[in-house]
Design an enzyme around this catalytic site. Structure first.
Site, PDB file in Angstrom:
ATOM      1  N   TYR A  34       1.815  -8.709 -13.788  1.00 27.73           N
ATOM      2  CA  TYR A  34       1.495  -8.380 -15.178  1.00 27.73           C
ATOM      3  C   TYR A  34       2.656  -8.706 -16.094  1.00 27.73           C
ATOM      4  O   TYR A  34       3.764  -8.990 -15.638  1.00 27.73           O
ATOM      5  CB  TYR A  34       1.104  -6.899 -15.294  1.00 27.73           C
ATOM      6  CG  TYR A  34       2.257  -5.906 -15.195  1.00 27.73           C
ATOM      7  CD1 TYR A  34       2.868  -5.638 -13.973  1.00 27.73           C
ATOM      8  CD2 TYR A  34       2.741  -5.250 -16.325  1.00 27.73           C
ATOM      9  CE1 TYR A  34       3.914  -4.736 -13.878  1.00 27.73           C
ATOM     10  CE2 TYR A  34       3.788  -4.342 -16.232  1.00 27.73           C
ATOM     11  CZ  TYR A  34       4.369  -4.084 -15.008  1.00 27.73           C
ATOM     12  OH  TYR A  34       5.410  -3.193 -14.924  1.00 27.73           O
ATOM     13  N   ARG A  53       8.321 -15.847 -17.323  1.00 19.52           N
ATOM     14  CA  ARG A  53       8.461 -14.819 -16.277  1.00 19.52           C
ATOM     15  C   ARG A  53       7.114 -14.592 -15.577  1.00 19.52           C
ATOM     16  O   ARG A  53       7.068 -14.379 -14.360  1.00 19.52           O
ATOM     17  CB  ARG A  53       8.994 -13.508 -16.881  1.00 19.52           C
ATOM     18  CG  ARG A  53       9.247 -12.448 -15.801  1.00 19.52           C
ATOM     19  CD  ARG A  53       9.929 -11.213 -16.353  1.00 19.52           C
ATOM     20  NE  ARG A  53       9.072 -10.508 -17.297  1.00 19.52           N
ATOM     21  CZ  ARG A  53       9.451  -9.457 -18.004  1.00 19.52           C
ATOM     22  NH1 ARG A  53      10.679  -8.990 -17.886  1.00 19.52           N
ATOM     23  NH2 ARG A  53       8.618  -8.870 -18.833  1.00 19.52           N
ATOM     24  N   ARG A 100     -12.396  -6.502   2.724  1.00 21.01           N
ATOM     25  CA  ARG A 100     -11.019  -6.029   2.559  1.00 21.01           C
ATOM     26  C   ARG A 100     -10.169  -6.533   3.727  1.00 21.01           C
ATOM     27  O   ARG A 100     -10.356  -6.117   4.858  1.00 21.01           O
ATOM     28  CB  ARG A 100     -10.979  -4.500   2.498  1.00 21.01           C
ATOM     29  CG  ARG A 100      -9.579  -3.968   2.274  1.00 21.01           C
ATOM     30  CD  ARG A 100      -9.511  -2.455   2.277  1.00 21.01           C
ATOM     31  NE  ARG A 100      -8.120  -2.013   2.149  1.00 21.01           N
ATOM     32  CZ  ARG A 100      -7.273  -1.908   3.169  1.00 21.01           C
ATOM     33  NH1 ARG A 100      -7.665  -2.198   4.400  1.00 21.01           N
ATOM     34  NH2 ARG A 100      -6.032  -1.518   2.970  1.00 21.01           N
ATOM     35  N   HIS A 102      -5.968  -7.816   4.413  1.00 22.72           N
ATOM     36  CA  HIS A 102      -4.665  -7.967   3.767  1.00 22.72           C
ATOM     37  C   HIS A 102      -4.349  -9.421   3.416  1.00 22.72           C
ATOM     38  O   HIS A 102      -3.822  -9.702   2.347  1.00 22.72           O
ATOM     39  CB  HIS A 102      -3.543  -7.419   4.664  1.00 22.72           C
ATOM     40  CG  HIS A 102      -3.527  -5.924   4.735  1.00 22.72           C
ATOM     41  ND1 HIS A 102      -4.572  -5.196   5.250  1.00 22.72           N
ATOM     42  CD2 HIS A 102      -2.586  -5.029   4.362  1.00 22.72           C
ATOM     43  CE1 HIS A 102      -4.282  -3.916   5.184  1.00 22.72           C
ATOM     44  NE2 HIS A 102      -3.082  -3.778   4.640  1.00 22.72           N
ATOM     45  N   LYS A 144       7.174  -9.173 -11.337  1.00 20.83           N
ATOM     46  CA  LYS A 144       6.581  -8.080 -12.125  1.00 20.83           C
ATOM     47  C   LYS A 144       5.198  -7.783 -11.541  1.00 20.83           C
ATOM     48  O   LYS A 144       4.158  -8.196 -12.077  1.00 20.83           O
ATOM     49  CB  LYS A 144       6.519  -8.465 -13.611  1.00 20.83           C
ATOM     50  CG  LYS A 144       6.438  -7.256 -14.536  1.00 20.83           C
ATOM     51  CD  LYS A 144       6.821  -7.625 -15.948  1.00 20.83           C
ATOM     52  CE  LYS A 144       6.530  -6.515 -16.942  1.00 20.83           C
ATOM     53  NZ  LYS A 144       7.224  -5.266 -16.711  1.00 20.83           N
ATOM     54  N   GLU A 176      18.649  -0.753 -11.914  1.00 25.43           N
ATOM     55  CA  GLU A 176      17.941  -0.712 -13.198  1.00 25.43           C
ATOM     56  C   GLU A 176      17.255   0.644 -13.318  1.00 25.43           C
ATOM     57  O   GLU A 176      17.434   1.511 -12.455  1.00 25.43           O
ATOM     58  CB  GLU A 176      16.943  -1.865 -13.298  1.00 25.43           C
ATOM     59  CG  GLU A 176      15.867  -1.847 -12.216  1.00 25.43           C
ATOM     60  CD  GLU A 176      14.852  -2.994 -12.340  1.00 25.43           C
ATOM     61  OE1 GLU A 176      14.736  -3.590 -13.417  1.00 25.43           O
ATOM     62  OE2 GLU A 176      14.157  -3.248 -11.344  1.00 25.43           O
ATOM     63  N   LEU A 200      14.212  -6.473 -12.246  1.00 19.74           N
ATOM     64  CA  LEU A 200      13.318  -7.320 -13.027  1.00 19.74           C
ATOM     65  C   LEU A 200      14.181  -8.020 -14.086  1.00 19.74           C
ATOM     66  O   LEU A 200      14.974  -7.360 -14.759  1.00 19.74           O
ATOM     67  CB  LEU A 200      12.237  -6.477 -13.709  1.00 19.74           C
ATOM     68  CG  LEU A 200      11.209  -7.333 -14.430  1.00 19.74           C
ATOM     69  CD1 LEU A 200      10.184  -7.868 -13.428  1.00 19.74           C
ATOM     70  CD2 LEU A 200      10.521  -6.564 -15.516  1.00 19.74           C
TER      71      LEU A 200
HETATM   72  N1  PDD Z   1       8.497  -2.548 -17.871  1.00 18.10           N
HETATM   73  N2  PDD Z   1      12.725  -3.248 -15.137  1.00 18.10           N
HETATM   74  C1  PDD Z   1      11.528  -2.743 -14.812  1.00 18.10           C
HETATM   75  C2  PDD Z   1      11.316  -2.216 -13.438  1.00 18.10           C
HETATM   76  C3  PDD Z   1      10.494  -2.708 -15.766  1.00 18.10           C
HETATM   77  O1  PDD Z   1       9.290  -2.215 -15.427  1.00 18.10           O
HETATM   78  C4  PDD Z   1      10.744  -3.181 -17.086  1.00 18.10           C
HETATM   79  C5  PDD Z   1       9.701  -3.168 -18.162  1.00 18.10           C
HETATM   80  C6  PDD Z   1      12.013  -3.709 -17.378  1.00 18.10           C
HETATM   81  C7  PDD Z   1      12.352  -4.264 -18.734  1.00 18.10           C
HETATM   82  O2  PDD Z   1      11.767  -5.544 -18.929  1.00 18.10           O
HETATM   83  P1  PDD Z   1      11.387  -6.064 -20.393  1.00 18.10           P
HETATM   84  O3  PDD Z   1      12.610  -5.932 -21.235  1.00 18.10           O
HETATM   85  O4  PDD Z   1      11.007  -7.480 -20.178  1.00 18.10           O
HETATM   86  O5  PDD Z   1      10.246  -5.222 -20.897  1.00 18.10           O
HETATM   87  C8  PDD Z   1      12.967  -3.732 -16.380  1.00 18.10           C
HETATM   88  C9  PDD Z   1       7.370  -2.642 -18.759  1.00 18.10           C
HETATM   89  C10 PDD Z   1       7.656  -2.377 -20.189  1.00 18.10           C
HETATM   90  C11 PDD Z   1       6.225  -1.828 -18.188  1.00 18.10           C
HETATM   91  O6  PDD Z   1       6.090  -1.829 -16.979  1.00 18.10           O
HETATM   92  O7  PDD Z   1       5.460  -1.223 -18.940  1.00 18.10           O
END
Ligand code: PDD
Length: 279
Positions: A34, A53, A100, A102, A144, A176, A200
């Site tokens: 996403y 990304r 289903r 994997h 992501k 993070e 991320l």
């Molecule tokens: N999440 N690290 C993680 C694990 C994240 O889920 C996010 C953002 C970030 C920051 O990335 P960015 O600056 O590109 O939004 C870092 C989004 C906002 C979410 O999951 O809703």
């Protein structure tokens, strides 16, 4: 059309009519990726970087979706509504399989879903509280992925303690936040961990790095030891929906003097100027 329109597999529908099969691999396995793309005054912010990304995430899970920037824009743009700050949530799963299993299905059509939501105003200048937790996630954090159970459990532990975020520690170093990147001001230098499979690659993070460089602020992309994090004069959490959040207490201890710091004030100003300039 009644209710809010969302995009699902080529159609714009009211939210209540957008339905996905229970055999969708996103539902069964969290087999999808996403993006969260902010839009200010109707303009998508850092769209190219978000789409780059997204492509990296799709490649990371071996899912092929051959749409170019214009085609993504054609999907997203009609969802934007009037308002100062919105975000597009865009999700692509490996689609519906007959059974289903994997392993990837022989044939499946990706499910593409997108919706637009308001970014709720946030009183950043008051600062937030955070806790540290052990980073028990997997080794592909640069993707992501919608598979967010670890992040959810970590964020909830923070919320249970009336904190805004959990800052994750792996082998003695900060990686993070549960849903954000981390910055710290250590001996006057702005430091953020380098991109790797452990974090991320945040788009907000990149904007901040560029702003720091072009404004001659001292910055290092370097691992942050937990001991140094605890001595930092400022800690920030960054994301597309929260922008730059200053942390004023970490594990109930004050960060610096327990007030929002001057480096944050400066970056906050630069970031807001940048947002207006590109909108
Ligand atoms: N999440 N690290 C993680 C694990 C994240 O889920 C996010 C953002 C970030 C920051 O990335 P960015 O600056 O590109 O939004 C870092 C989004 C906002 C979410 O999951 O809703």
């Amino acid at each position: 059309m009644q209710g809010k329109a969302v995009y699902l597999n080529g159609e714009y529908l009211p939210l209540s009519e957008a339905k996905v099969s229970v055999l969708d691999r996103g539902f069964l396995f969290g087999d999808g990726v996403y993006e969260v793309i902010p839009a200010y005054f109707g303009h998508l912010f850092c769209l190219e970087a978000h789409l780059q990304r997204l492509n990296n995430s799709l490649n990371g899970i071996r899912l092929t979706v051959s749409l170019d920037t214009q085609q993504w824009l054609d999907i997203i743009q009609p969802l934007l509504v009037e308002g100062e700050a919105q975000y597009i949530y865009l999700q692509i799963t490996r689609g519906v399989a007959d059974t289903r299993d994997h392993a990837f299905p022989q044939q499946s059509k990706p499910t593409i879903f997108a919706m637009c939501s308001a970014i709720a105003p946030f009183a950043r200048e008051q600062g937030v509280k955070a806790i540290t937790l052990d980073d028990m996630r997997w080794e592909l954090c640069s993707i992501k992925a919608t598979t967010l159970l670890a992040n959810i459990l970590l964020r909830q532990q923070a919320v249970d303690k009336s904190c805004a975020e959990a800052i994750l520690i792996k082998d003695g170093f900060a990686t993070e936040g549960a849903a954000s990147n981390v910055f710290a001001v250590i001996e006057g230098v702005l430091v953020t961990p380098p991109n790797s499979n452990e974090i991320l690659p945040g788009i907000t993070r990149d904007v901040i790095i560029d702003l720091a460089k072009s404004n001659k602020m001292s910055l290092r992309e370097e691992a942050i030891a937990e001991v140094d994090l605890r001595k930092a004069s400022e800690i920030w959490l960054t994301s597309s929906t929260r922008e730059i959040l200053p942390v004023i207490t970490l594990d109930n201890e004050r960060v610096g003097d327990g007030q929002v710091g001057p480096v944050w004030e400066k970056m906050q100003q630069l970031f807001q100027q940048y947002k207006r300039a590109v909108s």
